[in-house]
Design a protein around this motif. Structure first.
Motif, PDB file in Angstrom:
ATOM      1  N   LEU A   1       0.810  -1.213   0.000  1.00  0.00           N
ATOM      2  CA  LEU A   1       0.000   0.000   0.000  1.00  0.00           C
ATOM      3  C   LEU A   1       0.850   1.273   0.000  1.00  0.00           C
ATOM      4  O   LEU A   1       0.583   2.195  -0.775  1.00  0.00           O
ATOM      5  N   GLU A   2       1.864   1.330   0.848  1.00  0.00           N
ATOM      6  CA  GLU A   2       2.690   2.542   0.924  1.00  0.00           C
ATOM      7  C   GLU A   2       3.307   2.875  -0.429  1.00  0.00           C
ATOM      8  O   GLU A   2       3.270   4.015  -0.883  1.00  0.00           O
ATOM      9  N   TRP A   3       3.865   1.865  -1.102  1.00  0.00           N
ATOM     10  CA  TRP A   3       4.486   2.099  -2.401  1.00  0.00           C
ATOM     11  C   TRP A   3       3.442   2.413  -3.469  1.00  0.00           C
ATOM     12  O   TRP A   3       3.688   3.205  -4.381  1.00  0.00           O
ATOM     13  N   SER A   4       2.282   1.811  -3.368  1.00  0.00           N
ATOM     14  CA  SER A   4       1.201   2.122  -4.312  1.00  0.00           C
ATOM     15  C   SER A   4       0.793   3.578  -4.181  1.00  0.00           C
ATOM     16  O   SER A   4       0.567   4.266  -5.186  1.00  0.00           O
ATOM     17  N   LEU A   5       0.713   4.061  -2.952  1.00  0.00           N
ATOM     18  CA  LEU A   5       0.348   5.461  -2.735  1.00  0.00           C
ATOM     19  C   LEU A   5       1.430   6.400  -3.242  1.00  0.00           C
ATOM     20  O   LEU A   5       1.132   7.462  -3.798  1.00  0.00           O
ATOM     21  N   ARG A   6       2.688   6.017  -3.072  1.00  0.00           N
ATOM     22  CA  ARG A   6       3.792   6.835  -3.594  1.00  0.00           C
ATOM     23  C   ARG A   6       3.709   6.919  -5.118  1.00  0.00           C
ATOM     24  O   ARG A   6       3.874   7.989  -5.701  1.00  0.00           O
ATOM     25  N   ALA A   7       3.484   5.781  -5.755  1.00  0.00           N
ATOM     26  CA  ALA A   7       3.374   5.757  -7.214  1.00  0.00           C
ATOM     27  C   ALA A   7       2.176   6.579  -7.670  1.00  0.00           C
ATOM     28  O   ALA A   7       2.259   7.307  -8.659  1.00  0.00           O
ATOM     29  N   ALA A   8       1.078   6.495  -6.947  1.00  0.00           N
ATOM     30  CA  ALA A   8      -0.122   7.256  -7.301  1.00  0.00           C
ATOM     31  C   ALA A   8       0.165   8.754  -7.264  1.00  0.00           C
ATOM     32  O   ALA A   8      -0.313   9.497  -8.133  1.00  0.00           O
ATOM     33  N   GLU A   9       0.942   9.205  -6.295  1.00  0.00           N
ATOM     34  CA  GLU A   9       1.298  10.626  -6.222  1.00  0.00           C
ATOM     35  C   GLU A   9       2.078  11.054  -7.461  1.00  0.00           C
ATOM     36  O   GLU A   9       1.834  12.132  -8.010  1.00  0.00           O
ATOM     37  N   VAL A  10       2.990  10.213  -7.902  1.00  0.00           N
ATOM     38  CA  VAL A  10       3.783  10.523  -9.099  1.00  0.00           C
ATOM     39  C   VAL A  10       2.869  10.616 -10.315  1.00  0.00           C
ATOM     40  O   VAL A  10       2.935  11.571 -11.099  1.00  0.00           O
ATOM     41  N   TYR A  11       1.992   9.624 -10.477  1.00  0.00           N
ATOM     42  CA  TYR A  11       1.078   9.637 -11.618  1.00  0.00           C
ATOM     43  C   TYR A  11       0.108  10.808 -11.549  1.00  0.00           C
ATOM     44  O   TYR A  11      -0.181  11.441 -12.566  1.00  0.00           O
ATOM     45  N   ASP A  12      -0.394  11.103 -10.375  1.00  0.00           N
ATOM     46  CA  ASP A  12      -1.299  12.252 -10.227  1.00  0.00           C
ATOM     47  C   ASP A  12      -0.618  13.547 -10.663  1.00  0.00           C
ATOM     48  O   ASP A  12      -1.227  14.387 -11.333  1.00  0.00           O
ATOM     49  N   GLU A  13       0.641  13.710 -10.299  1.00  0.00           N
ATOM     50  CA  GLU A  13       1.375  14.914 -10.684  1.00  0.00           C
ATOM     51  C   GLU A  13       1.608  14.943 -12.191  1.00  0.00           C
ATOM     52  O   GLU A  13       1.484  15.998 -12.832  1.00  0.00           O
ATOM     53  N   MET A  14       1.930  13.801 -12.773  1.00  0.00           N
ATOM     54  CA  MET A  14       2.125  13.741 -14.224  1.00  0.00           C
ATOM     55  C   MET A  14       0.825  14.096 -14.954  1.00  0.00           C
ATOM     56  O   MET A  14       0.853  14.820 -15.958  1.00  0.00           O
ATOM     57  N   ILE A  15      -0.286  13.615 -14.463  1.00  0.00           N
ATOM     58  CA  ILE A  15      -1.584  13.923 -15.065  1.00  0.00           C
ATOM     59  C   ILE A  15      -1.880  15.411 -14.924  1.00  0.00           C
ATOM     60  O   ILE A  15      -2.336  16.065 -15.869  1.00  0.00           O
ATOM     61  N   ARG A  16      -1.617  15.965 -13.736  1.00  0.00           N
ATOM     62  CA  ARG A  16      -1.861  17.389 -13.523  1.00  0.00           C
ATOM     63  C   ARG A  16      -1.040  18.228 -14.498  1.00  0.00           C
ATOM     64  O   ARG A  16      -1.548  19.148 -15.134  1.00  0.00           O
ATOM     65  N   GLN A  17       0.253  17.891 -14.615  1.00  0.00           N
ATOM     66  CA  GLN A  17       1.122  18.637 -15.526  1.00  0.00           C
ATOM     67  C   GLN A  17       0.672  18.487 -16.980  1.00  0.00           C
ATOM     68  O   GLN A  17       0.663  19.464 -17.736  1.00  0.00           O
ATOM     69  N   GLY A  18       0.319  17.288 -17.358  1.00  0.00           N
ATOM     70  CA  GLY A  18      -0.120  17.062 -18.732  1.00  0.00           C
ATOM     71  C   GLY A  18      -1.392  17.817 -19.050  1.00  0.00           C
ATOM     72  O   GLY A  18      -1.542  18.407 -20.129  1.00  0.00           O
ATOM     73  N   ARG A  19      -2.319  17.830 -18.101  1.00  0.00           N
ATOM     74  CA  ARG A  19      -3.571  18.564 -18.296  1.00  0.00           C
ATOM     75  C   ARG A  19      -3.287  20.057 -18.413  1.00  0.00           C
ATOM     76  O   ARG A  19      -3.843  20.732 -19.273  1.00  0.00           O
ATOM     77  N   GLU A  20      -2.417  20.547 -17.552  1.00  0.00           N
ATOM     78  CA  GLU A  20      -2.053  21.969 -17.588  1.00  0.00           C
ATOM     79  C   GLU A  20      -1.438  22.334 -18.942  1.00  0.00           C
ATOM     80  O   GLU A  20      -1.792  23.357 -19.536  1.00  0.00           O
ATOM     81  N   GLU A  21      -0.538  21.504 -19.431  1.00  0.00           N
ATOM     82  CA  GLU A  21       0.087  21.752 -20.727  1.00  0.00           C
ATOM     83  C   GLU A  21      -0.950  21.715 -21.854  1.00  0.00           C
ATOM     84  O   GLU A  21      -0.881  22.526 -22.788  1.00  0.00           O
ATOM     85  N   ALA A  22      -1.885  20.787 -21.777  1.00  0.00           N
ATOM     86  CA  ALA A  22      -2.915  20.684 -22.813  1.00  0.00           C
ATOM     87  C   ALA A  22      -3.803  21.916 -22.815  1.00  0.00           C
ATOM     88  O   ALA A  22      -4.139  22.447 -23.878  1.00  0.00           O
ATOM     89  N   VAL A  23      -4.181  22.395 -21.629  1.00  0.00           N
ATOM     90  CA  VAL A  23      -5.011  23.601 -21.528  1.00  0.00           C
ATOM     91  C   VAL A  23      -4.243  24.797 -22.094  1.00  0.00           C
ATOM     92  O   VAL A  23      -4.793  25.592 -22.867  1.00  0.00           O
ATOM     93  N   GLU A  24      -2.976  24.927 -21.726  1.00  0.00           N
ATOM     94  CA  GLU A  24      -2.152  26.031 -22.229  1.00  0.00           C
ATOM     95  C   GLU A  24      -2.017  25.981 -23.751  1.00  0.00           C
ATOM     96  O   GLU A  24      -1.901  27.010 -24.403  1.00  0.00           O
ATOM     97  N   ALA A  25      -2.058  24.767 -24.317  1.00  0.00           N
ATOM     98  CA  ALA A  25      -1.945  24.612 -25.765  1.00  0.00           C
ATOM     99  C   ALA A  25      -3.284  24.821 -26.461  1.00  0.00           C
ATOM    100  O   ALA A  25      -3.365  24.741 -27.681  1.00  0.00           O
ATOM    101  N   GLY A  26      -4.331  25.085 -25.665  1.00  0.00           N
ATOM    102  CA  GLY A  26      -5.634  25.372 -26.245  1.00  0.00           C
ATOM    103  C   GLY A  26      -6.531  24.169 -26.463  1.00  0.00           C
ATOM    104  O   GLY A  26      -7.565  24.278 -27.120  1.00  0.00           O
ATOM    105  N   HIS A  27      -6.165  23.031 -25.916  1.00  0.00           N
ATOM    106  CA  HIS A  27      -6.996  21.843 -26.071  1.00  0.00           C
ATOM    107  C   HIS A  27      -8.210  21.914 -25.144  1.00  0.00           C
ATOM    108  O   HIS A  27      -8.149  22.500 -24.064  1.00  0.00           O
ATOM    109  N   GLU A  28      -9.284  21.311 -25.586  1.00  0.00           N
ATOM    110  CA  GLU A  28     -10.535  21.310 -24.823  1.00  0.00           C
ATOM    111  C   GLU A  28     -10.764  19.911 -24.253  1.00  0.00           C
ATOM    112  O   GLU A  28     -10.512  18.904 -24.922  1.00  0.00           O
ATOM    113  N   PHE A  29     -11.260  19.843 -23.029  1.00  0.00           N
ATOM    114  CA  PHE A  29     -11.592  18.576 -22.390  1.00  0.00           C
ATOM    115  C   PHE A  29     -13.104  18.428 -22.363  1.00  0.00           C
ATOM    116  O   PHE A  29     -13.811  19.353 -21.964  1.00  0.00           O
ATOM    117  N   VAL A  30     -13.561  17.284 -22.800  1.00  0.00           N
ATOM    118  CA  VAL A  30     -14.988  16.992 -22.791  1.00  0.00           C
ATOM    119  C   VAL A  30     -15.220  15.937 -21.715  1.00  0.00           C
ATOM    120  O   VAL A  30     -14.594  14.882 -21.722  1.00  0.00           O
TER     121      VAL A  30
END
Length: 98
Positions: free
Chosen positions: A23-52
């Protein structure tokens, strides 16, 4: 790793796996993935992409049939009691407030 493979390892290697999984390592990995998703979403929004966002996609007239067919095909491929397990999981989901 299967339980049989794990059981065949010497105790010191089992300990290495135990120290770096669970569980501890799963939660650590989840934090990494959550941050990657946040950054990717931010970059997509900045590039003008729309989320449906499609609420309850299985009920959506365009998405529902495609998703249901995908689910049905997957459950058929798995075979065995996969459909019963899926139905039980869906029943549980319906009974749990979100």
């Amino acid at each position: 790793m299967s339980q049989r493979s794990y059981d065949s390892l010497p105790a010191d290697l089992q300990q290495v796996i135990d120290d770096h999984s669970g569980l501890e390592w799963s939660l650590r990995a989840a934090e990494v993935y959550d941050e990657m998703i946040r950054q990717g979403r931010e970059e997509a929004v900045e590039a003008g992409h729309e989320f449906v966002v499609i609420e309850d996609a299985l009920e959506d007239p365009e998405w529902g049939p495609v998703l249901q067919q995908t689910i049905d095909d997957y459950l058929e491929d798995i075979g065995g009691s996969a459909n019963d397990i899926y139905e039980a999981a869906m029943d549980l989901q319906q009974s749990c407030p979100v």
